[in-house]
Design a protein around this motif. Structure first.
Motif, PDB file in Angstrom:
ATOM      1  N   VAL A 178       1.042  -0.942   0.103  1.00  0.00           N
ATOM      2  CA  VAL A 178       0.274  -0.476  -0.088  1.00  0.00           C
ATOM      3  C   VAL A 178       1.309   1.727   0.312  1.00  0.00           C
ATOM      4  CG1 VAL A 178       0.035   0.808   3.214  1.00  0.00           C
ATOM      5  CG2 VAL A 178      -2.110   0.703   0.741  1.00  0.00           C
ATOM      6  N   THR A 390     -13.999   3.143  13.387  1.00  0.00           N
ATOM      7  CA  THR A 390     -13.465   3.136  11.952  1.00  0.00           C
ATOM      8  C   THR A 390     -14.762   3.030  11.347  1.00  0.00           C
ATOM      9  OG1 THR A 390     -11.637   1.206  13.108  1.00  0.00           O
ATOM     10  CG2 THR A 390     -12.313   1.198  10.519  1.00  0.00           C
ATOM     11  N   GLY A 413      -8.608   7.525  -0.100  1.00  0.00           N
ATOM     12  CA  GLY A 413      -7.539   6.390   0.292  1.00  0.00           C
ATOM     13  C   GLY A 413      -8.953   6.271   1.498  1.00  0.00           C
ATOM     14  N   TRP A 417      -8.917   2.199   2.450  1.00  0.00           N
ATOM     15  CA  TRP A 417      -9.134   1.700   3.245  1.00  0.00           C
ATOM     16  C   TRP A 417     -10.629   0.938   3.247  1.00  0.00           C
ATOM     17  CZ3 TRP A 417      -4.462   0.591   4.826  1.00  0.00           C
ATOM     18  CH2 TRP A 417      -3.601   1.504   4.251  1.00  0.00           C
ATOM     19  N   TRP A 420     -10.622  -2.231   1.809  1.00  0.00           N
ATOM     20  CA  TRP A 420     -10.113  -3.586   2.172  1.00  0.00           C
ATOM     21  C   TRP A 420     -10.626  -3.946   3.368  1.00  0.00           C
ATOM     22  CZ3 TRP A 420      -3.538  -1.825   3.065  1.00  0.00           C
ATOM     23  CH2 TRP A 420      -3.300  -2.704   4.282  1.00  0.00           C
ATOM     24  N   ALA A 445      -5.817  -1.509   7.754  1.00  0.00           N
ATOM     25  CA  ALA A 445      -6.322  -0.221   7.863  1.00  0.00           C
ATOM     26  C   ALA A 445      -8.068  -0.006   8.809  1.00  0.00           C
ATOM     27  CB  ALA A 445      -8.247  -1.197   6.678  1.00  0.00           C
ATOM     28  N   ALA A 448      -5.410   3.272   9.855  1.00  0.00           N
ATOM     29  CA  ALA A 448      -5.291   4.418   9.185  1.00  0.00           C
ATOM     30  C   ALA A 448      -6.515   5.024   9.908  1.00  0.00           C
ATOM     31  CB  ALA A 448      -4.689   3.916   7.043  1.00  0.00           C
ATOM     32  N   LEU A 449      -7.651   3.784   9.529  1.00  0.00           N
ATOM     33  CA  LEU A 449      -8.946   4.983   9.493  1.00  0.00           C
ATOM     34  C   LEU A 449      -9.536   5.003  10.731  1.00  0.00           C
ATOM     35  CD1 LEU A 449     -11.172   2.377   7.112  1.00  0.00           C
ATOM     36  CD2 LEU A 449     -10.942   4.705   6.562  1.00  0.00           C
TER      37      LEU A 449
END
Length: 571
Positions: A178, A390, A413, A417, A420, A445, A448-449
């Motif tokens: 990624v 999330t 993004g 994500w 994913w 994921a 990041a979220l």
């Protein structure tokens, strides 16, 4: 909004020049990042090193897998074909590439429990550092640091990266894929997209089709967001796909084109076919779909969900044993194993075993086995703590950026994500999850979220208006969800559970008062925000830090942190 968010906080120039004398000053932030960014990242990486490496002195062998590493480190033929025995007569149900990092470590440091686990520690730290780079490039320095920290403190990662599991290699490959994808999607760069395909292919060597589960996210994200015309986008995806297939299927091709008499027998097959093992037993077989030549899933058995001693496993069809297996590391009677052990279990956990269960690990209810398996039980406490945050991030983010340009990086993004998260979540919910380490593929994921969501909702709170109430809502949702997950193991660190809830209550009071009282001081606002974030992250962090106690660190069977580790105490 995307431009503001992307540059939060405003970049600062590195006060140190770019002269040659500063090349080794790795603790200094590069130009364009605030001076505290690099020291903060190194601090997070240090926490990761401590968590992942803490139990190296007491780590156990992974049954059968450790035998493959020993054989591959002593024989080039065994190395090339991933054979379990030095004579290279049979393999396990894995590709040879999954063991390569451990073989390299064993050749350098000697064959031992800790040398086989060391590569996973390194893979974990690399994943943490790359997570920061991915999210910083996407959403800014603060989200990047939060993502690195959240990934570090994900319970399944804290346990997995401390043991000799090839799931760690897969997770690192996905994060590196990624990272290259992001370079490609920002500039429409084919070379970077090809490198993303290479990393996915290398991840295939570790966990086969599980690595391909990232492809929908990368393909959808690139076709939607890359700043070039559609024809070039499709061409880039096709070229990268061909490279990915070539890297992924290299070992399968080696086996297919090598005469059967000159190579080992492939376990979990009835026809000695690498294709049947990869795409049948380890692929569609996990969904209940049996391919010709693959041992059916209901005959798999074995404590490792695919590495037992049934027909076709050791030496060939119907052969019960294999050379050099009895008494080897990880076998019955060897280090890290005992009679009656199963996934996530310690010796004697079966009926009539000579051990008592640790009271802190008693479960209040059975773990779900159907579509809800990720939402409770041992899988829930491994990965699901931040699911409410999330999902709220995805919902609000896609709503707020719905009118953004096609090439907007934040919206792109969110889509990538989100795909994913949904892809891995649906597959794991539908398929058999033999090991907790499988769900570590969700960690990037989720991290990041969640990091983006914290910053999004923090900024919305400070701006005021109706959106300001989303952060208190997220805190309430996380507290309620965390209490539900923690109640599965009600006797595990109850003081920490109640402390987390009390912290969350204080944060809610401060956040509500700061919105209701117009004259609220900035200090109250900042305190409420900070305590709210700590309350959100406290529960998964508690489970992650519990691996510092070997009894809660899991084992090479299963990446369980906390009471789900299944370890026991002697009467």
């Amino acid at each position: 909004m995307s431009a503001t968010l992307t540059h939060l906080p405003s970049p600062h120039q590195d006060p140190v020049g770019e002269g040659r004398s500063n090349r080794w000053a790795f603790w200094r932030s590069p130009a364009g990042q605030p001076p505290w960014a690099r020291p903060a990242l190194l601090g997070i990486a240090l926490v990761a090193v401590v968590l992942y490496a803490w139990n190296l002195p007491v780590v156990d062998y992974a049954p059968l897998y450790s035998d493959a590493v020993r054989s591959m480190s002593g024989s080039w033929k065994a190395f090339l074909y991933g054979a379990v025995d030095p004579a290279a007569t049979y393999t396990l149900d894995k590709l040879a590439g999954s063991f390569v990092p451990q073989v390299i470590s064993a050749k350098i440091f000697g064959y031992s429990e800790w040398s086989l686990a060391l590569p996973q520690v390194i893979e974990g730290v690399i994943s943490v550092l790359v997570m920061y780079r991915v999210v910083r490039r996407w959403a800014g320095v603060v989200p990047g640091l939060l993502a690195a920290g959240i990934f570090t403190l994900t319970p399944v990662a804290a346990s997995m990266f401390g043991h000799s599991m090839h799931d760690g290699f897969l997770t690192m490959c996905l994060v590196l894929a990624v990272d290259q994808y992001q370079r490609a999607v920002l500039d429409g760069r084919l070379r970077s997209l090809v490198w993303a395909g290479v990393w996915v292919g290398l991840g295939f060597q570790a966990k086969m089709l599980q690595a391909w589960m990232i492809l929908p996210a990368l393909v959808v994200g690139y076709l939607l967001t890359a700043p070039i015309e559609m024809r070039r986008r499709m061409k880039h995806v096709a070229v990268a796909g061909v490279v990915m297939l070539a890297v992924s299927l290299s070992w399968v091709a080696l086996y297919t084109f090598t005469p059967a008499s000159d190579r080992p027998y492939i376990s979990r097959t009835t026809n000695n076919s690498a294709f049947a093992m990869v795409f049948g037993y380890n692929g569609l077989g996990r969904l209940g779909i049996d391919l010709p030549g693959a041992v059916p899933g209901d005959q798999a058995g074995g404590p490792l969900g695919g590495s037992g001693r049934e027909a076709g496993e050791l030496g060939g069809p119907g052969q019960e044993g294999g050379p050099g297996q009895e008494g080897g590391p990880g076998q019955e009677g060897g280090p890290g194993m005992g009679p009656g052990m199963g996934p996530g279990m310690g010796p004697g956990m079966g009926p009539g075993g000579p051990f008592d269960e640790d009271p802190s690990k008693v479960e209040s209810r059975e773990s779900p086995t159907g579509w809800a398996k990720l939402l409770d039980g041992h899988l829930g406490v491994a990965i699901a703590w931040l699911f409410p945050l999330t999902l709220l991030t995805l919902l609000c983010g896609l709503l707020w950026w719905r009118r953004a340009e096609r090439t907007d990086p934040v919206r792109g993004g969110l889509v990538m994500w989100g795909v994913w998260l949904v892809t891995f979540g649906l597959v794991f919910s539908a398929a058999e999850v033999a090991h907790t380490a499988y769900v570590a593929s969700l960690a990037p994921a989720v991290a990041a979220l969640s990091a983006l969501g914290i910053v999004m909702f923090w900024r919305s709170y400070r701006r005021g208006g109706r959106q300001a109430w989303i952060l208190p809502l997220a805190v309430v949702a996380e507290l309620a969800w965390g209490a539900w997950l923690w109640s599965h193991y009600p006797d595990f660190l109850p003081w920490a559970k109640w402390g987390t809830l009390a912290l969350g209550a204080v944060a809610l009071v401060a956040l509500v008062l700061a919105r209701v009282i117009r004259s609220a001081s900035p200090a109250l606002v900042t305190a409420g925000l900070a305590i709210g974030v700590v309350a959100i992250l406290a529960a998964p962090a508690t489970y992650a830090f519990s691996v510092l106690d070997p009894d809660y660190a899991g084992n090479s069977f299963d990446a369980n942190a906390g009471p789900a580790s299944g370890r026991v105490i002697i009467r």
